[in-house]
Design an enzyme around this catalytic site. Structure first.
Site, PDB file in Angstrom:
ATOM      1  N   LYS A  22     -13.220  -4.415   3.557  1.00 60.79           N
ATOM      2  CA  LYS A  22     -14.173  -3.292   3.490  1.00 60.79           C
ATOM      3  C   LYS A  22     -15.589  -3.691   3.916  1.00 60.79           C
ATOM      4  O   LYS A  22     -16.290  -2.899   4.536  1.00 60.79           O
ATOM      5  CB  LYS A  22     -14.182  -2.694   2.086  1.00 60.79           C
ATOM      6  CG  LYS A  22     -12.871  -1.992   1.756  1.00 60.79           C
ATOM      7  CD  LYS A  22     -12.885  -1.354   0.384  1.00 60.79           C
ATOM      8  CE  LYS A  22     -11.488  -0.900   0.015  1.00 60.79           C
ATOM      9  NZ  LYS A  22     -11.430  -0.131  -1.209  1.00 60.79           N
TER      10      LYS A  22
ATOM     11  N   GLY B 109     -17.465  -6.699  -8.513  1.00 60.32           N
ATOM     12  CA  GLY B 109     -17.020  -6.986  -7.153  1.00 60.32           C
ATOM     13  C   GLY B 109     -17.396  -5.848  -6.210  1.00 60.32           C
ATOM     14  O   GLY B 109     -18.240  -5.007  -6.538  1.00 60.32           O
TER      15      GLY B 109
ATOM     16  N   SER C   1      -0.619   4.100   0.917  1.00 54.27           N
ATOM     17  CA  SER C   1      -1.324   5.015   1.825  1.00 54.27           C
ATOM     18  C   SER C   1      -0.416   5.603   2.908  1.00 54.27           C
ATOM     19  O   SER C   1      -0.519   6.801   3.199  1.00 54.27           O
ATOM     20  CB  SER C   1      -2.521   4.311   2.468  1.00 54.27           C
ATOM     21  OG  SER C   1      -3.554   4.182   1.515  1.00 54.27           O
TER      22      SER C   1
ATOM     23  N   GLY D  80      -5.050   3.855 -11.045  1.00 53.65           N
ATOM     24  CA  GLY D  80      -5.659   3.956  -9.719  1.00 53.65           C
ATOM     25  C   GLY D  80      -5.002   4.949  -8.774  1.00 53.65           C
ATOM     26  O   GLY D  80      -5.525   5.189  -7.684  1.00 53.65           O
TER      27      GLY D  80
ATOM     28  N   ASP E  20     -14.218   5.979  -1.118  1.00 56.02           N
ATOM     29  CA  ASP E  20     -13.871   5.512  -2.472  1.00 56.02           C
ATOM     30  C   ASP E  20     -14.849   6.065  -3.512  1.00 56.02           C
ATOM     31  O   ASP E  20     -14.439   6.547  -4.580  1.00 56.02           O
ATOM     32  CB  ASP E  20     -13.936   3.981  -2.548  1.00 56.02           C
ATOM     33  CG  ASP E  20     -12.734   3.294  -1.921  1.00 56.02           C
ATOM     34  OD1 ASP E  20     -11.646   3.897  -1.896  1.00 56.02           O
ATOM     35  OD2 ASP E  20     -12.883   2.150  -1.458  1.00 56.02           O
TER      36      ASP E  20
ATOM     37  N   SER F 230       0.825  -1.224   0.000  1.00 53.30           N
ATOM     38  CA  SER F 230       0.000   0.000   0.000  1.00 53.30           C
ATOM     39  C   SER F 230       0.853   1.265   0.000  1.00 53.30           C
ATOM     40  O   SER F 230       1.852   1.348   0.715  1.00 53.30           O
ATOM     41  CB  SER F 230      -0.903   0.009   1.240  1.00 53.30           C
ATOM     42  OG  SER F 230      -1.565   1.253   1.327  1.00 53.30           O
TER      43      SER F 230
HETATM   44  P1  NDP Z   1     -13.287  -8.116  -6.132  1.00 50.04           P
HETATM   45  O1  NDP Z   1     -12.438  -9.307  -5.842  1.00 50.04           O
HETATM   46  O2  NDP Z   1     -14.452  -7.819  -5.227  1.00 50.04           O
HETATM   47  O3  NDP Z   1     -13.899  -8.223  -7.640  1.00 50.04           O
HETATM   48  C1  NDP Z   1     -13.165  -8.784  -8.656  1.00 50.04           C
HETATM   49  C2  NDP Z   1     -13.840  -8.542 -10.020  1.00 50.04           C
HETATM   50  O4  NDP Z   1     -12.866  -8.791 -11.034  1.00 50.04           O
HETATM   51  C3  NDP Z   1     -15.020  -9.447 -10.324  1.00 50.04           C
HETATM   52  O5  NDP Z   1     -15.966  -8.728 -11.072  1.00 50.04           O
HETATM   53  C4  NDP Z   1     -14.384 -10.559 -11.190  1.00 50.04           C
HETATM   54  O6  NDP Z   1     -15.288 -11.163 -12.089  1.00 50.04           O
HETATM   55  C5  NDP Z   1     -13.379  -9.760 -11.969  1.00 50.04           C
HETATM   56  N1  NDP Z   1     -12.237 -10.534 -12.472  1.00 50.04           N
HETATM   57  C6  NDP Z   1     -11.283 -11.174 -11.741  1.00 50.04           C
HETATM   58  N2  NDP Z   1     -10.366 -11.743 -12.554  1.00 50.04           N
HETATM   59  C7  NDP Z   1     -10.741 -11.448 -13.835  1.00 50.04           C
HETATM   60  C8  NDP Z   1     -10.203 -11.752 -15.124  1.00 50.04           C
HETATM   61  N3  NDP Z   1      -9.088 -12.472 -15.256  1.00 50.04           N
HETATM   62  N4  NDP Z   1     -10.839 -11.268 -16.222  1.00 50.04           N
HETATM   63  C9  NDP Z   1     -11.980 -10.525 -16.103  1.00 50.04           C
HETATM   64  N5  NDP Z   1     -12.533 -10.225 -14.902  1.00 50.04           N
HETATM   65  C10 NDP Z   1     -11.922 -10.669 -13.784  1.00 50.04           C
HETATM   66  O7  NDP Z   1     -12.282  -6.885  -6.200  1.00 50.04           O
HETATM   67  P2  NDP Z   1     -12.515  -5.368  -5.737  1.00 50.04           P
HETATM   68  O8  NDP Z   1     -13.829  -4.915  -6.257  1.00 50.04           O
HETATM   69  O9  NDP Z   1     -12.251  -5.209  -4.297  1.00 50.04           O
HETATM   70  O10 NDP Z   1     -11.318  -4.602  -6.511  1.00 50.04           O
HETATM   71  C11 NDP Z   1     -11.327  -4.474  -7.916  1.00 50.04           C
HETATM   72  C12 NDP Z   1     -10.091  -3.691  -8.353  1.00 50.04           C
HETATM   73  O11 NDP Z   1     -10.177  -2.325  -7.948  1.00 50.04           O
HETATM   74  C13 NDP Z   1      -8.779  -4.231  -7.776  1.00 50.04           C
HETATM   75  O12 NDP Z   1      -7.826  -4.269  -8.812  1.00 50.04           O
HETATM   76  C14 NDP Z   1      -8.393  -3.193  -6.723  1.00 50.04           C
HETATM   77  O13 NDP Z   1      -6.992  -3.105  -6.575  1.00 50.04           O
HETATM   78  C15 NDP Z   1      -8.948  -1.906  -7.345  1.00 50.04           C
HETATM   79  N6  NDP Z   1      -9.213  -0.825  -6.341  1.00 50.04           N
HETATM   80  C16 NDP Z   1      -8.416   0.314  -6.328  1.00 50.04           C
HETATM   81  C17 NDP Z   1      -8.635   1.354  -5.426  1.00 50.04           C
HETATM   82  C18 NDP Z   1      -7.733   2.565  -5.445  1.00 50.04           C
HETATM   83  O14 NDP Z   1      -7.687   3.320  -4.462  1.00 50.04           O
HETATM   84  N7  NDP Z   1      -7.031   2.814  -6.515  1.00 50.04           N
HETATM   85  C19 NDP Z   1      -9.721   1.311  -4.446  1.00 50.04           C
HETATM   86  C20 NDP Z   1     -10.503   0.088  -4.532  1.00 50.04           C
HETATM   87  C21 NDP Z   1     -10.237  -0.934  -5.447  1.00 50.04           C
HETATM   88  P3  NDP Z   1     -16.159 -12.477 -11.707  1.00 50.04           P
HETATM   89  O15 NDP Z   1     -17.436 -11.946 -11.100  1.00 50.04           O
HETATM   90  O16 NDP Z   1     -16.345 -13.164 -12.992  1.00 50.04           O
HETATM   91  O17 NDP Z   1     -15.340 -13.267 -10.710  1.00 50.04           O
END
Ligand code: NDP
Length: 269
Positions: free
Chosen positions: A76, A135, A27, A239, A110, A25
């Protein structure tokens, strides 16, 4: 960032980011830069907290004198369950990234942080946004964008998960069978594909030359999503923008006053 300490070995401090893993992180660097800019004698650290240990860790940190924490993956939703006081705007997100320990209060910075970055990036009101993912982050993002009047549509690898997300939010938002970049002003990548070095294959040739490719993931090197879009000559942002925006909002929520945005952004690698 120099790694993270397991929470049972935490030293007294004022604020921390909790996650698992959390050593990557940025942060701590960002918040320390903010304290330096404001002349505040405060300490911000990174603590590794396994999901099932969050309530115990929050109790221990309160006793150690911590005032607040940020929560990142995978905490979260558990942070939401722990908080007793949640502002109206954050309640529907079902996830919190910012907690105040002294009174068990929490907020989600966020989602409004993402809207701040849209303003910074001059995304026009009502723009067409394609959101990739379903997600925890996508859930907050789709709700925030919809509430703010953007024409958002969603695509997810597993369509059923997108259907569940949209139904649980009770939104009227189209779900695509596959990502189609035609007619879209902004593409937001809220999938975690990039964490394993992958990018969901997208046909950038169908997108408008002025489309903005916005990855929520950040890394020192261009993320796979950003690299693909840049190869196609599209405008990109990663990000870091959201990290800085949500961090600035957390700073103000805890401490009041205007956050030193420039110094916080400059502290990111
Ligand atoms: P989750 O684990 O809750 O969700 C993952 C999502 O990614 C699902 O929709 C999943 O689809 C999809 N996915 C995973 N692998 C693949 C793949 N190979 N191809 C296509 N889709 C895929 O993650 P979060 O929602 O917590 O986080 C999502 C992203 O956002 C992360 O990369 C995180 O680092 C980033 N983030 C950045 C922040 C920042 O401050 N910059 C703040 C918050 C998040 P399926 O439903 O099919 O499994």
């Amino acid at each position: 960032m120099n790694g993270a300490t397991y929470w049972r070995h935490a030293e007294p401090a004022d604020f921390a980011v909790l996650g698992d893993p959390v050593g990557h992180s940025w942060s701590p660097a960002m918040h320390r830069a903010a304290y330096a800019a404001r002349g505040l004698d405060l300490r911000y650290t990174a603590l590794q907290v396994p999901r099932e240990e969050l309530p115990e860790a929050l109790e221990a940190l309160t006793e150690l004198g911590y005032r607040g924490v940020n929560c990142t993956v995978p905490l979260k939703e558990d942070a939401f369950a722990w908080a007793e006081r949640i502002d109206e705007a954050s309640r529907a997100y079902g996830a919190l990234n910012t907690l105040r320990l002294t009174d068990r209060a929490g907020t989600n910075t966020d989602a409004p942080g993402l809207l701040d970055t849209f303003a910074d990036l001059a995304v026009p009101q009502g723009a067409a946004v394609l959101l990739l993912g379903a997600g925890g982050t996508a859930r907050a993002v789709v709700l925030a964008l919809h509430r703010a009047g953007f024409a958002v549509r969603v695509a997810n690898r597993t369509r059923a998960n997108a259907e569940r997300m949209i139904a649980s939010l009770d939104l009227d938002v189209p779900i695509l069978d596959a990502p189609d970049l035609a007619g879209v002003n902004v593409v937001i990548n809220a999938t975690s594909a990039g964490l394993s070095g992958e990018a969901w294959p997208l046909d950038w040739s169908r997108s408008h030359p002025d489309v903005l490719a916005y990855d929520l993931l950040y890394a020192r090197e261009p993320t796979p999503f950003v690299a693909d879009a840049a190869r196609a000559g599209r405008r990109t942002v990663d990000g870091r923008a959201l990290l800085a925006a949500q961090g600035a909002r957390s700073f103000s929520w805890w401490l009041g006053g205007e956050p030193p945005r420039v110094e916080m952004r400059a502290a990111l690698p």
